[in-house]
Design an enzyme around this catalytic site. Structure first.
Site, short mmCIF file in Angstrom:
data_model
loop_
_atom_site.label_atom_id
_atom_site.label_comp_id
_atom_site.label_asym_id
_atom_site.label_seq_id
_atom_site.Cartn_x
_atom_site.Cartn_y
_atom_site.Cartn_z
N PRO A 1 70.88 22.36 58.56
CA PRO A 1 69.84 22.54 57.54
C PRO A 1 69.74 23.96 56.98
O PRO A 1 68.76 24.69 57.23
CB PRO A 1 68.57 22.13 58.27
N CYS A 2 70.72 24.37 56.18
CA CYS A 2 70.69 25.71 55.60
C CYS A 2 69.52 25.90 54.64
O CYS A 2 69.11 27.04 54.36
CB CYS A 2 72.01 26.00 54.89
#
Length: 236
Positions: A145-146
């Site tokens: 989850p950047c």
């Protein structure tokens, strides 16, 4: 040699793509090797995932990929999912990147960290810029989850997916995440968003937030000018 394939699927956010490889030996497990967020068109989404993963389109979808697709669809509908159990192949990115990606995966939906904080969590204090470069090359967004990683001062930072910061903000909003100073609750929508965030952070609060509450709209500069009304934050 492992068989690497991809497929496309529709979500509330748009058409996404996922790529995977099946094991070549009995003791190996199947792994996701790429994920593509929606591009401007389905054709561009397909071209991007093929270009990044060098895979072939699957004629049949393995059941384990089908389950991941279901979870992604639920996530983009606002039902936050935890993707930490999914096996990934990011070995080609190097050991430093793997440490950063593993640390990012531990950040739950509804919460955010800065690049500096992620550097410390991953065991690389002071490497905020290097962490930022690694996240910009993230081959498996959402599952890694950047979008939950922000710049210093809780500023949005960058985002390389189509739509840039607008897409990043939309993904954070879906998860009920906030950044910067706490928002003032001025409407039912603000209250609903705050309830989602609290529910993501502590599932034990969900039953309480599913009950009607007294919600009073305040108009003007003085309190007491609004009227009370029942409102259920988690209601549809």
């Amino acid at each position: 040699m492992s068989s690497a394939k991809y497929t496309l699927f529709d979500t509330e956010l748009g058409t996404c793509g996922i790529a995977w490889k099946e094991p070549s030996r009995p003791n190996e497990s199947p792994r996701v090797i790429g994920f593509q967020l929606p591009e401007a068109t389905t054709q561009l989404t397909e071209a991007r995932i093929v270009g990044r993963t060098a895979t072939y389109k699957a004629s049949t979808i393995p059941s384990w990929i089908g389950e991941i697709i279901k979870r992604v669809k639920l996530h983009f509908k606002g039902q936050a999912q935890d993707f930490q159990d999914i096996d990934l192949d990011v070995e080609a990115a190097g050991q430093f990147a793997k440490q950063v990606y593993d640390a990012a995966r531990a950040v739950p939906a509804g919460q955010t960290v800065t690049y500096g904080q992620l550097a410390e969590i991953s065991g690389n204090p002071g490497a905020a810029r290097a962490v930022g470069r690694v996240m910009s090359k993230n081959p498996i967004p959402l599952i890694i989850p950047c979008h939950r990683v922000l710049a210093s001062g809780s500023k949005p930072g960058g985002f390389s997916a189509h739509g840039g910061l607008a897409t990043k903000m939309k993904m954070l909003d879906i998860e009920g995440a906030t950044f910067g100073p706490p928002c003032t609750i001025r409407s039912k929508r603000d209250l609903k968003r705050a309830a989602i965030q609290l529910g993501n952070q502590d599932p034990q609060l969900v039953p309480l937030l599913s009950q009607p509450i007294d919600f009073k709209m305040i108009s003007g500069k003085r309190s007491g000018g609004g009227r009370a009304q029942d409102f259920v934050p988690f209601a549809g």
